[in-house]
Design a protein around this motif. Structure first.
Motif, mmCIF file in Angstrom:
data_model
loop_
_atom_site.group_PDB
_atom_site.id
_atom_site.type_symbol
_atom_site.label_atom_id
_atom_site.label_comp_id
_atom_site.label_asym_id
_atom_site.label_seq_id
_atom_site.Cartn_x
_atom_site.Cartn_y
_atom_site.Cartn_z
ATOM 1 N N SER A 239 0.827 -1.200 0.000
ATOM 2 C CA SER A 239 0.000 0.000 0.000
ATOM 3 C C SER A 239 0.861 1.248 0.000
ATOM 4 C CB SER A 239 -0.910 0.014 1.228
ATOM 5 O OG SER A 239 -1.577 1.246 1.352
ATOM 6 N N PHE B 279 -0.095 4.013 1.310
ATOM 7 C CA PHE B 279 -0.551 4.893 2.375
ATOM 8 C C PHE B 279 0.153 4.671 3.704
ATOM 9 C CE2 PHE B 279 -4.000 4.789 -0.660
ATOM 10 C CZ PHE B 279 -4.107 6.132 -0.913
ATOM 11 N N GLU B 280 0.973 3.610 3.843
ATOM 12 C CA GLU B 280 1.761 3.412 5.035
ATOM 13 C C GLU B 280 3.095 2.833 4.619
ATOM 14 O OE1 GLU B 280 0.262 1.706 8.478
ATOM 15 O OE2 GLU B 280 -1.719 2.590 8.316
ATOM 16 N N GLN C 281 3.312 -2.416 5.904
ATOM 17 C CA GLN C 281 2.058 -3.132 6.009
ATOM 18 C C GLN C 281 2.228 -4.275 6.986
ATOM 19 O OE1 GLN C 281 -0.985 -2.892 4.943
ATOM 20 N NE2 GLN C 281 -1.127 -2.314 2.817
ATOM 21 N N TRP D 134 -7.086 12.112 5.636
ATOM 22 C CA TRP D 134 -7.291 10.690 5.375
ATOM 23 C C TRP D 134 -7.542 9.953 6.681
ATOM 24 C CZ3 TRP D 134 -7.004 8.676 0.364
ATOM 25 C CH2 TRP D 134 -6.518 9.559 -0.606
ATOM 26 N N THR D 135 -8.637 9.217 6.750
ATOM 27 C CA THR D 135 -8.940 8.366 7.903
ATOM 28 C C THR D 135 -8.786 6.913 7.487
ATOM 29 O OG1 THR D 135 -10.490 9.952 8.899
ATOM 30 C CG2 THR D 135 -10.740 7.633 9.521
ATOM 31 N N ARG D 136 -7.894 6.201 8.154
ATOM 32 C CA ARG D 136 -7.624 4.800 7.818
ATOM 33 C C ARG D 136 -8.551 3.893 8.621
ATOM 34 N NH1 ARG D 136 -1.472 5.184 9.517
ATOM 35 N NH2 ARG D 136 -2.594 6.235 11.191
ATOM 36 N N ALA E 36 -4.606 1.631 12.462
ATOM 37 C CA ALA E 36 -5.765 2.262 11.825
ATOM 38 C C ALA E 36 -6.329 3.364 12.721
ATOM 39 C CB ALA E 36 -6.838 1.225 11.541
ATOM 40 N N ARG F 109 -5.628 -3.242 6.170
ATOM 41 C CA ARG F 109 -5.778 -1.931 5.522
ATOM 42 C C ARG F 109 -7.007 -2.061 4.636
ATOM 43 N NH1 ARG F 109 -2.304 -2.035 8.758
ATOM 44 N NH2 ARG F 109 -0.193 -1.192 8.630
ATOM 45 N N LEU G 190 -10.041 3.845 3.157
ATOM 46 C CA LEU G 190 -9.664 5.186 3.580
ATOM 47 C C LEU G 190 -10.820 6.128 3.287
ATOM 48 C CD1 LEU G 190 -6.648 4.206 1.867
ATOM 49 C CD2 LEU G 190 -6.079 5.702 3.781
ATOM 50 N N ASP H 51 -8.841 0.196 0.020
ATOM 51 C CA ASP H 51 -7.378 0.072 0.099
ATOM 52 C C ASP H 51 -6.969 -1.382 -0.062
ATOM 53 O OD1 ASP H 51 -4.737 0.758 0.396
ATOM 54 O OD2 ASP H 51 -4.812 0.909 2.575
#
Length: 206
Positions: free
Chosen positions: A73, A75-76, A79, A132-134, A141, A153, A156, A170
């Motif tokens: 991903s 976004f982080e 993982q 962004w809220t995971r 999260a 994940r 989002l 995601d």
């Protein structure tokens, strides 16, 4: 192109938002010997990560000897791939729950919220922050839903000033459903139902 094999793995669940990020899309798996492009990949066997340059070929996994990898991903940085996600049938469309008006009256603060009912019957109210809220099963999260039907994940939620709320899948196993319809990237409006695994969350605005 590399001499290895490219495996189709849920390629239809990719959002166009990723097209310009890297040369190979999320949601596809690749075998040792293939050249998937620059980025971070993880072993589908044990979760070990490795970083590749544009022209690097995928090696065997240094930990388990695995031959299949998937792009991580964006976004982080890291993982978690240790615990599998249980497959889940899509929830039936039963309409808004009877407790929704009560939840709206008891919202904790002005703004947009995600509310859902816990297993003990109490209501959970999550205020959506800007940005962004995971959402997922991972301890990292922002909104953690600790259940095997939820991917680490999973989704989002994007909240930008002056714009509609949106949700992005995601790379979840069970997908993201808005009002019973599977979406990769789509708007969230007041009263919408957001299905994440076995959880049914509702978007409420105060």
């Amino acid at each position: 192109m590399g001499s290895g094999t490219r495996i189709e793995a849920d390629a239809g669940r990719r959002s166009p938002i990723f097209d310009s990020v890297e040369s190979s899309p999320l949601g596809e798996a690749f075998e040792t010997g293939f050249i998937p492009g620059s980025g971070t990949y993880f072993c589908l066997g044990c979760g070990t990560q490795l970083s590749l340059r544009e022209t690097d070929r995928l090696p065997k996994c240094s930990t388990c000897g695995g031959l299949s990898f998937c792009r991580d991903s964006i976004f982080e940085q890291r993982q978690e791939h240790g615990t599998p996600t249980a497959e889940l049938a899509a929830p039936e469309d039963t309409g808004p729950p009877a407790w929704l008006p009560q939840a709206r009256r008891s919202l904790s603060q002005p703004g947009q919220h995600l509310v859902y009912r816990r297993d003990d019957g109490s209501l959970a109210d999550f205020a959506i922050a800007r940005g962004w809220t995971r959402i997922g099963r991972s301890a990292a999260a922002d909104l953690r839903l600790d259940d095997p039907s939820v991917s680490r994940r999973h989704a989002l939620v994007v909240a930008e000033p002056g714009k509609e709320l949106h949700v992005l899948d995601d790379r979840s196993l069970n997908g993201v459903l808005v009002n019973g319809r599977t979406v990769e990237w789509g708007p969230l409006r007041d009263g919408d139902e957001l299905a994440i695994g076995r959880f049914r969350l509702y978007v409420l605005k105060s």
